[in-house]
Every structure is written in C-alpha cells, then in structure tokens.
Enzyme design. Sequence first.
Site, PDB file in Angstrom:
ATOM      1  NE  ARG A   1      -4.115  -2.145   2.415  1.00  0.00           N
ATOM      2  CZ  ARG A   1      -3.493  -3.584   3.191  1.00  0.00           C
ATOM      3  NH1 ARG A   1      -2.506  -4.017   3.087  1.00  0.00           N
ATOM      4  NH2 ARG A   1      -4.362  -4.320   2.776  1.00  0.00           N
TER       5      ARG A   1
ATOM      6  CB  SER B   1     -11.740   3.173   5.524  1.00  0.00           C
ATOM      7  OG  SER B   1     -10.335   3.081   4.872  1.00  0.00           O
TER       8      SER B   1
ATOM      9  CG  ASP C   1      -6.460  -4.285   8.461  1.00  0.00           C
ATOM     10  OD1 ASP C   1      -5.891  -4.631   7.576  1.00  0.00           O
ATOM     11  OD2 ASP C   1      -7.646  -3.330   8.105  1.00  0.00           O
TER      12      ASP C   1
ATOM     13  CB  ALA D   1     -14.636  -6.502   9.093  1.00  0.00           C
ATOM     14  NE  ARG D   2      -9.883  -8.301   4.265  1.00  0.00           N
ATOM     15  CZ  ARG D   2      -9.290  -7.627   3.927  1.00  0.00           C
ATOM     16  NH1 ARG D   2      -7.759  -7.069   4.462  1.00  0.00           N
ATOM     17  NH2 ARG D   2      -9.720  -7.125   2.617  1.00  0.00           N
TER      18      ARG D   2
ATOM     19  CG  HIS E   1      -5.740  -0.580   5.618  1.00  0.00           C
ATOM     20  ND1 HIS E   1      -5.938  -1.773   6.003  1.00  0.00           N
ATOM     21  CD2 HIS E   1      -5.931  -0.179   4.284  1.00  0.00           C
ATOM     22  CE1 HIS E   1      -6.828  -2.599   5.154  1.00  0.00           C
ATOM     23  NE2 HIS E   1      -6.400  -2.103   4.072  1.00  0.00           N
TER      24      HIS E   1
HETATM   25  P1  NAD Z   1     -10.152   1.768  -9.750  1.00  0.00           P
HETATM   26  O1  NAD Z   1      -9.096   1.470 -10.214  1.00  0.00           O
HETATM   27  O2  NAD Z   1     -11.037   0.312  -9.607  1.00  0.00           O
HETATM   28  O3  NAD Z   1     -10.763   2.247  -9.031  1.00  0.00           O
HETATM   29  C1  NAD Z   1     -10.158   3.790  -9.080  1.00  0.00           C
HETATM   30  C2  NAD Z   1     -10.754   5.044 -10.105  1.00  0.00           C
HETATM   31  O4  NAD Z   1     -10.143   6.394  -9.508  1.00  0.00           O
HETATM   32  C3  NAD Z   1     -10.876   4.471 -11.134  1.00  0.00           C
HETATM   33  O5  NAD Z   1     -12.919   5.020 -11.412  1.00  0.00           O
HETATM   34  C4  NAD Z   1      -9.846   5.693 -11.754  1.00  0.00           C
HETATM   35  O6  NAD Z   1     -10.910   6.502 -12.820  1.00  0.00           O
HETATM   36  C5  NAD Z   1     -10.229   7.048 -10.368  1.00  0.00           C
HETATM   37  N1  NAD Z   1      -9.804   7.911 -10.285  1.00  0.00           N
HETATM   38  C6  NAD Z   1      -8.359   7.744 -10.810  1.00  0.00           C
HETATM   39  N2  NAD Z   1      -7.734   9.562 -10.316  1.00  0.00           N
HETATM   40  C7  NAD Z   1      -8.831  10.687 -10.642  1.00  0.00           C
HETATM   41  C8  NAD Z   1      -9.184  11.747  -9.581  1.00  0.00           C
HETATM   42  N3  NAD Z   1      -7.975  12.597  -9.764  1.00  0.00           N
HETATM   43  N4  NAD Z   1     -10.752  11.745  -9.775  1.00  0.00           N
HETATM   44  C9  NAD Z   1     -10.629  11.637  -9.822  1.00  0.00           C
HETATM   45  N5  NAD Z   1     -11.349   9.774 -10.266  1.00  0.00           N
HETATM   46  C10 NAD Z   1      -9.762   9.672  -9.768  1.00  0.00           C
HETATM   47  O7  NAD Z   1      -9.374   1.093  -8.221  1.00  0.00           O
HETATM   48  P2  NAD Z   1     -10.247   0.480  -6.780  1.00  0.00           P
HETATM   49  O8  NAD Z   1      -9.841  -1.100  -6.762  1.00  0.00           O
HETATM   50  O9  NAD Z   1     -11.695   0.622  -6.225  1.00  0.00           O
HETATM   51  O10 NAD Z   1      -9.273   1.311  -4.824  1.00  0.00           O
HETATM   52  C11 NAD Z   1      -9.512   2.321  -5.064  1.00  0.00           C
HETATM   53  C12 NAD Z   1      -8.649   2.733  -3.847  1.00  0.00           C
HETATM   54  O11 NAD Z   1      -9.315   1.931  -2.767  1.00  0.00           O
HETATM   55  C13 NAD Z   1      -7.136   2.046  -4.466  1.00  0.00           C
HETATM   56  O12 NAD Z   1      -6.364   3.073  -3.441  1.00  0.00           O
HETATM   57  C14 NAD Z   1      -6.762   1.030  -3.293  1.00  0.00           C
HETATM   58  O13 NAD Z   1      -5.680   0.367  -2.539  1.00  0.00           O
HETATM   59  C15 NAD Z   1      -7.978   1.153  -2.332  1.00  0.00           C
HETATM   60  N6  NAD Z   1      -9.104  -0.105  -0.981  1.00  0.00           N
HETATM   61  C16 NAD Z   1      -8.580   0.435   0.366  1.00  0.00           C
HETATM   62  C17 NAD Z   1      -9.391  -0.025   0.724  1.00  0.00           C
HETATM   63  C18 NAD Z   1      -9.713  -0.201   1.968  1.00  0.00           C
HETATM   64  O14 NAD Z   1      -9.839  -0.895   3.226  1.00  0.00           O
HETATM   65  N7  NAD Z   1      -9.256   1.633   3.030  1.00  0.00           N
HETATM   66  C19 NAD Z   1      -9.957  -1.609   0.418  1.00  0.00           C
HETATM   67  C20 NAD Z   1      -9.883  -1.929  -0.935  1.00  0.00           C
HETATM   68  C21 NAD Z   1      -9.039  -0.789  -1.435  1.00  0.00           C
END
Ligand code: NAD
Length: 316
Positions: free
Chosen positions: A91, A146, A151, A153-154, A178
Amino acid sequence: MFEGKTTRVVVIGTGFVGTSYAFSLLNQEVANELVLIDANKEKAEGEARDLNHGLPFGAQMKIWAGEYSDCRDADIVVIAAGANQAPGETRLDLIDKNTKIFKTIVTNVMSYNFDGIFIVATNPVDILSYATWKFSGLPKERVIGSGTILDTARFRYLLGEYFDVDSRNVHGYILGEHGDTELPVWSHTTIGSRPVLSLIKDTSEGKAELDALFADVRDAAYHIINRKGATHFGIAMGLLRLTKAILRNENSILTISTLLEGEYGLEDLYIGVPAIVNRNGIREVIELDLTPHETEQLQHSAKTLTDAMKPVLLHK
Ligand code: NAD
C-alpha cells in the site's frame, strides 16, 4: 429515517471500491442522494445509469454522475479514487501518485465550501487521510480514514470461523497502519466476554494457530488481489457501516484512522485506532490499555507511517 431531510453522499472514484460502496448504499437506503464523480466521466455516467435501474426494485434515491459543485451540499464525501495495488505492490508503494491525485481532488471539493465529513478509502489510507486533513483545513473530527475497519472485520470473521461462533459476537481490534505493520490486540480480544487467549488454553499449538490466523488478516489483500485483482466488497461494507454511524448519529465504536494528538503516546499522524463515531465525525479516541509488546508493535507501525509520510508533509 431521514425526517424529510435530504442526505447527500458524494463518491469520488467510481472504480471497484466506489461502485461497490454505492451499490451497498442503494441496497440499504442510507442516504437519499448519491453523486458519482470520476476522472473518467463516462464511467461515472455508466455506473449512475446502472444503479438507477435498481431503483424500481426498492430504494428511494436520486443518483447521478455529478460535478465537484455537487459537494457544496454534501453531508459526506467518500474518496475512493486513485491507483490500486498491483500484484506484489504494498500500500505504501502508492503514496506518491495518490497524494498528487488527492491534492487536486480535495482542493476541488473545498473550492465549493464543502462543510461535511470526508471519508477516505484510497491507499495508503492513513497517509492520504492525513493529507486530506491538511489539504482541506477541516477539523480533524471531520476527516476520517477507513483505517483498520476492514482488517478488524477480517479478524472477527476468521476468529468466528476458528471458534465456530457468530463473528458479530467476536470482539477485538486490529490497530495501527492499514498495511503490513498492523497488529492484533490479543489482550483485549474476547468471545462471550471470555478472553480468546484463555480459550486456546495457552497451548503452543493454539498460539501458533492464532498467529497464522492474524497473518491471514494482515495479508488478506495480497491473497485476494493475486486471485481477482482487487478487494472491494469487504471495504464497501465497512464504508457503509461508517456512513451509517455518521448519518444516524450512532456513537458507534469503529476502528478508523484518525489524527492522534497524544493518545497512545503518538502525535501528528493518522493511524487506525478504535474511536466513537457520530454525526459530528470522531467523538473520541478509545485508548486501550496495551501490553508492553502491543505498545512496541504500535510504535513500530506509527514510525513506519511517519517515515513514509515525509513526502506528504512536503506538500502541505
Ligand atoms: P479502481 O482502479 O477500480 O478505481 C479507481 C478509480 O479512481 C477509477 O475509476 C479512476 O478513474 C478514478 N480516479 C483516478 N484518478 C482520479 C481523479 N483524479 N479524480 C477522480 N477519479 C479518479 O480502484 P479500486 O479497486 O476501486 O481501489 C480504489 C482505492 O481504494 C485504491 O487506492 C485501493 O488500494 C483502495 N482500497 C482501500 C481499501 C481499504 O481498506 N481502505 C480496500 C480496498 C481498496
């Protein structure tokens, strides 16, 4: 539920996480307006159309692909935009690209005098929550990451499986980043008020199994990303839970990422801790009485974040 009041949630980033969250909001009717924003406007439009076609089956909502100006009247802005982990990437590897993206997004949102609560999901979530707090100028109570909500929940799910007990009756927390340095607070993990450590009767076999269980929690994202490319349903449910705690003023205890100002002996960083969440955001951080080993692990996690955060501090 809404007492005639309009409740607006804006989701920025309509990828896997943003759309899974949007779908869960729709299913549970938590807000009555949902705005989708993405750098790829057509994607946001397509998602809004698709979600709207579910409305005749139950929910009463307005859903549209919007603009940053829609944030002016939003209660909550959820940011799930940015790069995702590629297989093998940590990450923390995402820090540079996503910090730049966040500078633009948060500045855009604030240019419309947004006065609600930010929820940040994008990774590395602790660092980007800190960046959002800095870039927005909002009080720390109203910028929530978040954190380790997923984590935790897991952890509860796997312990529920291990002991064959409903995971909602498993109580315990994952603290810290995280990410790879997070830690389980075994000393306060209970099932039916009984400490989990006493349930394994102190056998070395039982301890090894619990250690392996925690490794599965910590490494869950890697296991899932290797198999399907992204994790999104679990976090979507976590974001939904957080949204409900806020909009329904629940005073719920959730492990989120918040700014520490002396709690746990730490300051000037966002990190995952249990906190009480209500309509004003973070009401208070819950300080657990950690063992010396747990304290050491939390300090190590905090140091990892602080070291990684230096580039973000340069942007402030
Ligand atoms: P994804 O690639 O499917 O979606 C990301 C989206 O962001 C895309 O649609 C893209 O067009 C958009 N985007 C990029 N730059 C942008 C901008 N400047 N303005 C607006 N939109 C923009 O990715 P995802 O799988 O949905 O993951 C998104 C984020 O969430 C990642 O950083 C991932 O690591 C994180 N994530 C966090 C957790 C958590 O527990 N916090 C869990 C899973 C994923």
